[in-house]
Write a protein that holds these residues in place. Structure first.
Motif, mmCIF file in Angstrom:
data_model
loop_
_atom_site.group_PDB
_atom_site.id
_atom_site.type_symbol
_atom_site.label_atom_id
_atom_site.label_comp_id
_atom_site.label_asym_id
_atom_site.label_seq_id
_atom_site.Cartn_x
_atom_site.Cartn_y
_atom_site.Cartn_z
ATOM 1 N N ALA A 1 0.826 -1.205 0.000
ATOM 2 C CA ALA A 1 0.000 0.000 0.000
ATOM 3 C C ALA A 1 0.862 1.258 0.000
ATOM 4 C CB ALA A 1 -0.931 -0.005 1.212
ATOM 5 N N PHE A 2 1.970 1.205 0.741
ATOM 6 C CA PHE A 2 2.874 2.354 0.811
ATOM 7 C C PHE A 2 3.458 2.674 -0.562
ATOM 8 C CE2 PHE A 2 7.321 3.844 1.767
ATOM 9 C CZ PHE A 2 6.971 5.094 2.258
ATOM 10 N N LEU A 3 3.907 1.644 -1.264
ATOM 11 C CA LEU A 3 4.495 1.865 -2.580
ATOM 12 C C LEU A 3 3.456 2.286 -3.609
ATOM 13 C CD1 LEU A 3 7.063 -1.073 -2.714
ATOM 14 C CD2 LEU A 3 7.559 1.370 -2.577
ATOM 15 N N ALA A 4 2.210 1.937 -3.382
ATOM 16 C CA ALA A 4 1.144 2.333 -4.303
ATOM 17 C C ALA A 4 0.674 3.761 -4.065
ATOM 18 C CB ALA A 4 -0.036 1.373 -4.173
ATOM 19 N N ALA A 5 1.072 4.372 -2.934
ATOM 20 C CA ALA A 5 0.535 5.679 -2.542
ATOM 21 C C ALA A 5 0.685 6.772 -3.595
ATOM 22 C CB ALA A 5 1.168 6.121 -1.220
ATOM 23 N N PRO A 6 1.814 6.864 -4.333
ATOM 24 C CA PRO A 6 1.888 7.906 -5.357
ATOM 25 C C PRO A 6 0.786 7.799 -6.409
ATOM 26 C CG PRO A 6 4.079 7.101 -4.874
ATOM 27 C CD PRO A 6 3.119 6.182 -4.164
ATOM 28 N N LEU B 1 14.220 -1.087 1.882
ATOM 29 C CA LEU B 1 14.286 -0.843 0.450
ATOM 30 C C LEU B 1 13.018 -0.182 -0.074
ATOM 31 C CD1 LEU B 1 15.965 -4.043 -1.043
ATOM 32 C CD2 LEU B 1 16.754 -1.697 -1.330
ATOM 33 N N ALA B 2 11.875 -0.531 0.512
ATOM 34 C CA ALA B 2 10.608 0.047 0.074
ATOM 35 C C ALA B 2 10.608 1.565 0.244
ATOM 36 C CB ALA B 2 9.443 -0.574 0.849
ATOM 37 N N ILE B 3 11.293 2.059 1.274
ATOM 38 C CA ILE B 3 11.379 3.506 1.485
ATOM 39 C C ILE B 3 12.094 4.162 0.312
ATOM 40 C CG2 ILE B 3 12.104 5.319 3.061
ATOM 41 C CD1 ILE B 3 10.054 3.417 4.269
ATOM 42 N N GLY B 4 13.168 3.531 -0.171
ATOM 43 C CA GLY B 4 13.896 4.081 -1.304
ATOM 44 C C GLY B 4 13.094 4.046 -2.586
ATOM 45 N N LEU B 5 12.375 2.947 -2.826
ATOM 46 C CA LEU B 5 11.537 2.863 -4.021
ATOM 47 C C LEU B 5 10.451 3.935 -3.985
ATOM 48 C CD1 LEU B 5 10.962 -1.012 -4.327
ATOM 49 C CD2 LEU B 5 12.832 0.353 -5.237
ATOM 50 N N PHE B 6 9.862 4.105 -2.789
ATOM 51 C CA PHE B 6 8.843 5.144 -2.632
ATOM 52 C C PHE B 6 9.422 6.527 -2.897
ATOM 53 C CE2 PHE B 6 7.193 8.457 0.187
ATOM 54 C CZ PHE B 6 5.878 8.560 -0.277
#
Length: 530
Positions: A327-332, A375-380
């Motif tokens: 969900a976090f990565l989908a936020a944008p 890593l998810a923080i960096g992708l985001f």
């Protein structure tokens, strides 16, 4: 497919606002995993906004002495992060720029030292003026104090314009007084202002100035439990247990009071330098308050931009303790459409026909969330910065130079968000132009840019933690070379020191296939064939 949800297209000092083509409720849900080839199309003839000169930013807290470490300027330059927000967060409504404040028993990074850092970076700054308290901490923030700061930053020594005495009795003298102080060398016998005497005859030319930080959390709304933000426009008590009753729905803390005050701040500050842009602190439009509508009604005519803070993230089952990475990565794609759409509607209602810019002066994951996959923080960070910049945000600041996900506070070692932002810098440079790009799946985000150096940049973000993406790319418009440069950062692509991995890419051109590994950002820079 990444939809165009809103465009804050930069044009001069204004911005053109377009109603979203696709609202949040229209967004398809991201699939669980990537299966089969992914189709990506790019059209270099369809230009969008450009990467604003101050878009790439980070918050520099007044209480972060590590920011003055000798390694910091080069580290920031390595990511293209040349804008620093100061004094940072809640400290903004406590800190007084003209005194070496030692509140809380801590020693802040004074403004003179901060200017020297920005000069070493070769960048600029976004400044947040103290709306919460006056220089004597006896009452609310004063427009004259903010105007004097503008004078120090942007004034000329010969300017005799009187700033005047504020309601607390502090004489803020003239524009030239503060500009002369900036230009002068320290005195042999320090009178308490030597930290501001930095031998800097050139104007700092600070463009963007926020009035207060998250003022909507001052306790006016019951959700804020007495007020997280210092705001002496309403009652304040040393006994925090008394504050909820004192502050809730108090007119001094209302959005109407803030909006009217912002207009006064803006007029005072612009009387010193009419070139600056002044912004108001708005709440996320997804919150159920009337803050934005009331504030904009009172000050839209006097401001130039709005400042938002965005901390996406929800908890994941089954224990509801950890960040939901998907969900976090989908936020944008899933959150920003709703935010931008509501904000545009509020602007159109409060200031029809007026162009207001958007600055996202804090962006990060919620600090209280347990992050299981850094890593998810960096992708985001890569996707969010590119998405916001693509849609015209004039400034985007990661919440903390020494945030756990940017630079480690002990040794300045780069963390995930640092490399995510660096990948935006590899995609394009300041003032390069975004072009149309779309992907066939929400798990593979694409951004593309036409660069001033005669090449096309392409960013591919694989948000699937387990599966590689076989991406079939088709580029319409310019003819592209068969060879280019490739940058990779992610689960199987550890950085080389402070830099993401770089290699030569072959078999490219206008139609090619590329594999992007799981949880990886891949950038390509491909020359245009003349």
């Amino acid at each position: 497919m990444r939809a165009r949800y809103a465009v804050f297209a930069i044009a001069g000092i204004g911005a053109s606002l377009h109603v979203p083509a696709l609202r949040a409720q229209d967004q398809p849900e991201a699939p669980v995993s990537i299966s089969g080839p992914v189709s990506v199309t790019v059209d270099t003839t369809k230009a969008g906004s450009f990467l604003a000169p101050r878009a790439m930013g980070v918050q520099a807290s007044v209480f972060d002495p590590a920011m003055l470490n000798a390694a910091v300027p080069a580290l920031l330059q390595n990511t293209g992060t040349l804008t620093l927000r100061y004094p940072g967060g809640r400290d903004s409504d406590l800190n007084h720029w003209s005194t070496y404040n030692k509140y809380d028993g801590r020693h802040p990074v004074d403004f003179g030292s901060f200017v020297k850092l920005v000069d070493k970076v070769g960048g600029t700054m976004v400044l947040t003026v103290n709306y919460g308290s006056n220089s004597k901490d006896s009452g609310p923030g004063e427009p004259a104090e903010a105007a004097a700061w503008v004078a120090y930053a942007n004034g000329m020594p010969g300017d005799s314009k009187v700033i005047g005495t504020d309601s607390a009795g502090t004489d803020w003298k003239t524009v030239g007084y503060w500009a002369t102080m900036r230009s002068s060398a320290p005195l042999s016998d320090d009178d308490g202002y030597n930290f501001l005497r930095i031998s800097h005859p050139q104007q700092l030319n600070v463009k963007y100035w926020e009035v207060g930080n998250e003022v909507y959390t001052n306790g006016y709304y019951a959700r804020d439990n007495g007020g997280a933000e210092n705001d002496r426009h309403g009652p304040y008590d040393a006994d925090t247990k008394k504050n909820p009753a004192l502050r809730s729905k108090n007119v001094g803390l209302s959005p109407a009071t803030y909006g009217k005050s912002v207009a006064l701040f803006a007029r005072a500050m612009k009387s010193v330098d009419g070139r600056i842009s002044v912004g108001a602190s708005l709440d996320l439009p997804t919150e159920t308050t009337d803050w934005n509508a009331v504030v904009l009604k009172a000050c839209a005519a006097d401001i130039d931009f709005v400042a938002l803070h965005w901390y996406p993230g929800v908890y994941a089952p089954p224990d509801w303790k950890n960040l939901d990475n998907r969900a976090f990565l989908a936020a944008p794609t899933t959150e920003l459409p709703k935010i931008a759409g509501a904000l545009i509607d509020a602007m159109k209602f409060a200031a029809p026909g007026k162009a207001l810019q958007l600055a996202v002066t804090e962006i990060d994951v919620h600090p209280y969330m347990n992050v299981t996959a850094p890593l998810a923080i960096g992708l985001f960070a890569a996707d969010a910065y590119a998405s916001l910049a693509e849609d015209g945000a004039v400034n985007i600041d990661w919440d903390g130079l020494h945030d756990p996900y940017f630079l480690a506070s002990k040794d300045n070692q780069p963390q995930a968000a640092y490399f995510g932002v660096q990948m935006v810098h590899k995609l394009m440079n300041m003032r390069d132009t975004f072009v149309a790009a779309k992907s066939s799946t929400l798990l593979l985000t694409v951004h593309a840019a036409k660069r001033a150096d005669g090449s096309v940049g392409l960013m591919l973000v694989n948000k699937d933690p387990k599966n590689a993406a076989t991406v079939k790319v088709k580029v319409n418009g310019d003819t592209l070379a068969k060879a280019g440069t490739r940058f990779d950062w992610g689960a199987t692509n550890a950085p080389a020191g402070n830099a993401v991995q770089q290699s030569q890419a072959d078999s490219l051109g206008n139609a090619f296939t590329i594999v992007v590994q799981p949880y990886t950002v891949t950038d390509l820079v491909i020359p245009i064939v003349k």
